[in-house]
Design a protein around this motif. Structure first.
Motif, short mmCIF file in Angstrom:
data_model
loop_
_atom_site.label_atom_id
_atom_site.label_comp_id
_atom_site.label_asym_id
_atom_site.label_seq_id
_atom_site.Cartn_x
_atom_site.Cartn_y
_atom_site.Cartn_z
N GLU A 4 -1.31 -4.75 8.87
CA GLU A 4 -1.39 -3.29 8.96
C GLU A 4 -0.43 -2.74 7.91
N ASN A 60 -1.06 3.04 3.60
CA ASN A 60 -1.18 3.41 5.01
C ASN A 60 -2.64 3.63 5.40
N TYR A 110 1.53 0.06 5.33
CA TYR A 110 2.23 1.35 5.42
C TYR A 110 2.43 1.89 4.01
N GLY A 111 3.14 3.02 3.92
CA GLY A 111 3.46 3.61 2.63
C GLY A 111 2.20 4.01 1.88
N LYS A 131 -4.36 4.74 -0.79
CA LYS A 131 -4.41 6.21 -0.72
C LYS A 131 -5.10 6.85 -1.92
N LYS A 182 7.49 -8.06 10.39
CA LYS A 182 7.61 -7.07 9.32
C LYS A 182 7.70 -7.82 7.99
N ASP A 231 4.43 -2.96 1.99
CA ASP A 231 5.16 -2.82 3.25
C ASP A 231 4.10 -2.93 4.35
N LYS A 232 4.26 -3.94 5.22
CA LYS A 232 3.23 -4.14 6.24
C LYS A 232 3.80 -4.87 7.46
N THR A 233 3.05 -4.81 8.54
CA THR A 233 3.33 -5.63 9.72
C THR A 233 2.17 -6.60 9.85
#
Length: 156
Positions: A105, A111, A107-108, A154, A25, A88-90
């Motif tokens: 990958e 995403n 997120y937020g 997004k 993370k 924010d990512k993995t």
């Protein structure tokens, strides 16, 4: 200072997850996101890092990079004074012959975006491309993390 030689690709699907050796993370922000000197603060699990990157060369494959581990508490405090936005990512690590792909990958606000990176010894080095690897986006600035903070996926 070290020279970072890296190529970036979009990822077609999540088949890479089955090949991952490990995942981490990552939360990061930017003290400076100007291309000439990007200053990144990153927390990976329980470790903190500060990284300074220079502007990329004409192909976008190479640029100078300096990174230092810092106390995680320091990194968390520095994140509070970063420019607006957070990544924010993995990150997944996938071995491919003599190389390791790092697949992020997001997120937020980002995403749905999945980007693979591979670090090379030289710009012309060859490597095996896994089936899940998609279109190359090396040097396309909208895919840089420092750009994704300002213009998230997004909104595209």
């Amino acid at each position: 200072m070290a020279l970072e030689i890296e190529r970036k690709f979009l990822v077609k699907n999540d088949a890479f997850k089955n090949e991952a050796l490990k995942k981490q993370k990552i939360i990061q922000g930017f003290l400076s996101s100007v291309p000439e000197r990007t200053v990144r603060i990153r927390v990976i699990e329980n470790l903190g890092y500060i990284t300074i990157k220079g502007i990329g060369n004409a192909s976008g494959v190479s640029r100078f990079e300096w990174e230092k581990e810092i106390e995680v508490e320091e990194a968390l405090n520095l994140l509070k004074i970063c420019e607006p936005g957070v990544i924010d990512k993995t990150r997944y690590y996938i071995k491919s012959d003599n190389h390791t792909f790092e697949v992020d990958e997001f997120y937020g606000e980002n995403n749905g975006l999945i980007i693979a990176e591979i670090e090379l010894i030289s710009e012309n080095e060859t490597f095996t491309k896994p089936e899940w690897l998609g279109k190359e986006v090396t040097g396309i600035t909208k895919y840089y993390n420092s750009s994704l903070v300002k213009n998230p996926y997004k909104l595209w």
